[in-house]
Design an enzyme around this catalytic site. Structure first.
Site, PDB file in Angstrom:
ATOM      1  N   ASN A  12     -18.008  -4.374   3.650  1.00  0.00           N
ATOM      2  CA  ASN A  12     -19.096  -5.332   3.454  1.00  0.00           C
ATOM      3  C   ASN A  12     -18.542  -6.415   2.534  1.00  0.00           C
ATOM      4  O   ASN A  12     -18.364  -6.196   1.334  1.00  0.00           O
ATOM      5  CB  ASN A  12     -20.318  -4.662   2.825  1.00  0.00           C
ATOM      6  CG  ASN A  12     -21.462  -5.646   2.601  1.00  0.00           C
ATOM      7  OD1 ASN A  12     -21.251  -6.806   2.271  1.00  0.00           O
ATOM      8  ND2 ASN A  12     -22.691  -5.176   2.756  1.00  0.00           N
ATOM      9  N   GLU A  69     -22.201  -8.187   6.554  1.00  0.00           N
ATOM     10  CA  GLU A  69     -22.746  -9.241   5.701  1.00  0.00           C
ATOM     11  C   GLU A  69     -21.809 -10.456   5.701  1.00  0.00           C
ATOM     12  O   GLU A  69     -21.396 -10.958   4.660  1.00  0.00           O
ATOM     13  CB  GLU A  69     -23.015  -8.723   4.282  1.00  0.00           C
ATOM     14  CG  GLU A  69     -24.180  -9.417   3.625  1.00  0.00           C
ATOM     15  CD  GLU A  69     -24.636  -8.797   2.309  1.00  0.00           C
ATOM     16  OE1 GLU A  69     -25.505  -9.405   1.669  1.00  0.00           O
ATOM     17  OE2 GLU A  69     -24.127  -7.721   1.918  1.00  0.00           O
ATOM     18  N   TYR A  74     -24.805  -2.956   9.788  1.00  0.00           N
ATOM     19  CA  TYR A  74     -25.288  -3.334   8.455  1.00  0.00           C
ATOM     20  C   TYR A  74     -26.757  -2.933   8.410  1.00  0.00           C
ATOM     21  O   TYR A  74     -27.632  -3.658   8.879  1.00  0.00           O
ATOM     22  CB  TYR A  74     -25.090  -4.829   8.220  1.00  0.00           C
ATOM     23  CG  TYR A  74     -25.620  -5.344   6.900  1.00  0.00           C
ATOM     24  CD1 TYR A  74     -25.507  -4.585   5.741  1.00  0.00           C
ATOM     25  CD2 TYR A  74     -26.228  -6.599   6.819  1.00  0.00           C
ATOM     26  CE1 TYR A  74     -26.000  -5.056   4.532  1.00  0.00           C
ATOM     27  CE2 TYR A  74     -26.713  -7.082   5.616  1.00  0.00           C
ATOM     28  CZ  TYR A  74     -26.599  -6.309   4.477  1.00  0.00           C
ATOM     29  OH  TYR A  74     -27.095  -6.772   3.282  1.00  0.00           O
ATOM     30  N   ASP A 113     -22.089  -0.574   6.221  1.00  0.00           N
ATOM     31  CA  ASP A 113     -22.936  -0.412   5.043  1.00  0.00           C
ATOM     32  C   ASP A 113     -24.236   0.232   5.511  1.00  0.00           C
ATOM     33  O   ASP A 113     -25.088  -0.427   6.099  1.00  0.00           O
ATOM     34  CB  ASP A 113     -23.182  -1.782   4.411  1.00  0.00           C
ATOM     35  CG  ASP A 113     -24.128  -1.738   3.215  1.00  0.00           C
ATOM     36  OD1 ASP A 113     -24.615  -0.636   2.887  1.00  0.00           O
ATOM     37  OD2 ASP A 113     -24.381  -2.794   2.627  1.00  0.00           O
ATOM     38  N   ASN A 132     -26.440   1.603   3.537  1.00  0.00           N
ATOM     39  CA  ASN A 132     -27.472   1.393   2.513  1.00  0.00           C
ATOM     40  C   ASN A 132     -28.186   2.672   2.101  1.00  0.00           C
ATOM     41  O   ASN A 132     -29.399   2.682   1.873  1.00  0.00           O
ATOM     42  CB  ASN A 132     -28.487   0.332   2.989  1.00  0.00           C
ATOM     43  CG  ASN A 132     -28.194  -1.034   2.398  1.00  0.00           C
ATOM     44  OD1 ASN A 132     -27.894  -1.156   1.212  1.00  0.00           O
ATOM     45  ND2 ASN A 132     -28.255  -2.064   3.226  1.00  0.00           N
ATOM     46  N   ASP A 173     -18.929  -7.149  -3.839  1.00  0.00           N
ATOM     47  CA  ASP A 173     -19.514  -6.080  -4.642  1.00  0.00           C
ATOM     48  C   ASP A 173     -19.317  -4.718  -3.979  1.00  0.00           C
ATOM     49  O   ASP A 173     -19.589  -3.681  -4.578  1.00  0.00           O
ATOM     50  CB  ASP A 173     -21.001  -6.337  -4.923  1.00  0.00           C
ATOM     51  CG  ASP A 173     -21.807  -6.652  -3.675  1.00  0.00           C
ATOM     52  OD1 ASP A 173     -21.204  -6.908  -2.608  1.00  0.00           O
ATOM     53  OD2 ASP A 173     -23.050  -6.658  -3.766  1.00  0.00           O
TER      54      ASP A 173
END
Length: 255
Positions: free
Chosen positions: A7, A35, A105, A144, A146, A241
């Protein structure tokens, strides 16, 4: 075969922070990013020997996925059910002769959990999609997701038990997926390894102190366990990040 997922939290910004050097150094067979936060025509990435596939969000500067592959797929699918996530560019699937490569994502439930109901419905539909693919040939899912699945997958589980990404509902969806024919490749190889994270807040010195979450995954069909050589986290790589994660499978997969 080497697979990488990252990501990048904006590919144009990440390119300014070492992405190109890392891409070339790793020489992956398939490199997936999430992203992207840009349209394909807003950036030029000249990766000799790679086919490029982009699924950008309709809204500029938001979401988006892309895959760079040395191997030409037999089919490419954008999204999976024609609903909202399609216009957000969240799912990109490449079909090869012997497997499916799915780059995702996953929608965030948001800080106040306002999007949790949408997220849980999305999880059910996406899980159904993966099972349909798995019925035809093995699946490699990356991205990702999440969610931190277990307490070992984040630094502060107790204080985050009701927060987005660690609710019982989100964790339960991950458990359900894994119970239906899929394997978390990193935990398969590293069942008790602590402090292995893929995302850190931009808050002061959080990454430096390794107060993170493992929310990026390579999930594989169970029958690919025999092909699995390694699953690792490159937490030392900056530029986002999140950090890159790497999956290595034996070369029999592509034959």
């Amino acid at each position: 075969m080497k697979f990488i997922s990252w990501n990048v939290n904006g590919i144009r910004a990440c390119v300014q922070k070492g992405f190109l050097d890392y891409f070339k150094e790793q020489d992956a067979d398939i490199f997936c990013i999430q992203e992207t936060k840009c349209q394909e025509d807003q950036i030029t990435l000249d990766f000799e020997g790679y086919y490029q596939y982009w699924h950008s969000a309709v809204k500029k500067g938001y979401s988006g996925t892309a895959i760079f592959s040395k191997h030409k797929p037999v089919n490419v699918s954008y999204g999976f059910n024609g609903k909202e996530e399609d216009i957000e560019g969240r799912v990109l699937t490449l079909e090869f002769d012997t497997f499916y490569m799915v780059n995702v994502y996953t929608p965030n439930s948001q800080r106040d959990l306002a999007r949790l109901p949408f997220r849980l419905n999305w999880e059910d539909e996406f899980s159904g999609y993966l099972k349909k693919l798995d019925a035809h040939k093995p699946v490699i899912l990356c991205g990702d997701l999440n969610v931190a699945h277990h307490e070992i997958d984040l630094a502060n589980p107790k204080s985050n038990s009701k927060n987005s990404g660690f609710t019982q509902e989100e964790r339960g969806k991950m458990t359900s997926l894994l119970e239906n024919g899929f394997t978390d490749s990193f935990r398969y190889i590293n069942p008790t390894k602590e402090g292995s994270f893929t995302w850190w807040s931009y808050m002061n010195k959080v990454r430096e102190r390794n107060i993170g979450w493992r929310i990026d995954y390579f999930i594989i069909s169970n029958r690919l366990q025999t092909n699995l050589l390694n699953s690792e986290i490159h937490s030392n790589i900056m530029g986002s990040d999140h950090c890159p994660i790497i999956l290595t499978l034996d070369d029999q997969l592509i034959k």
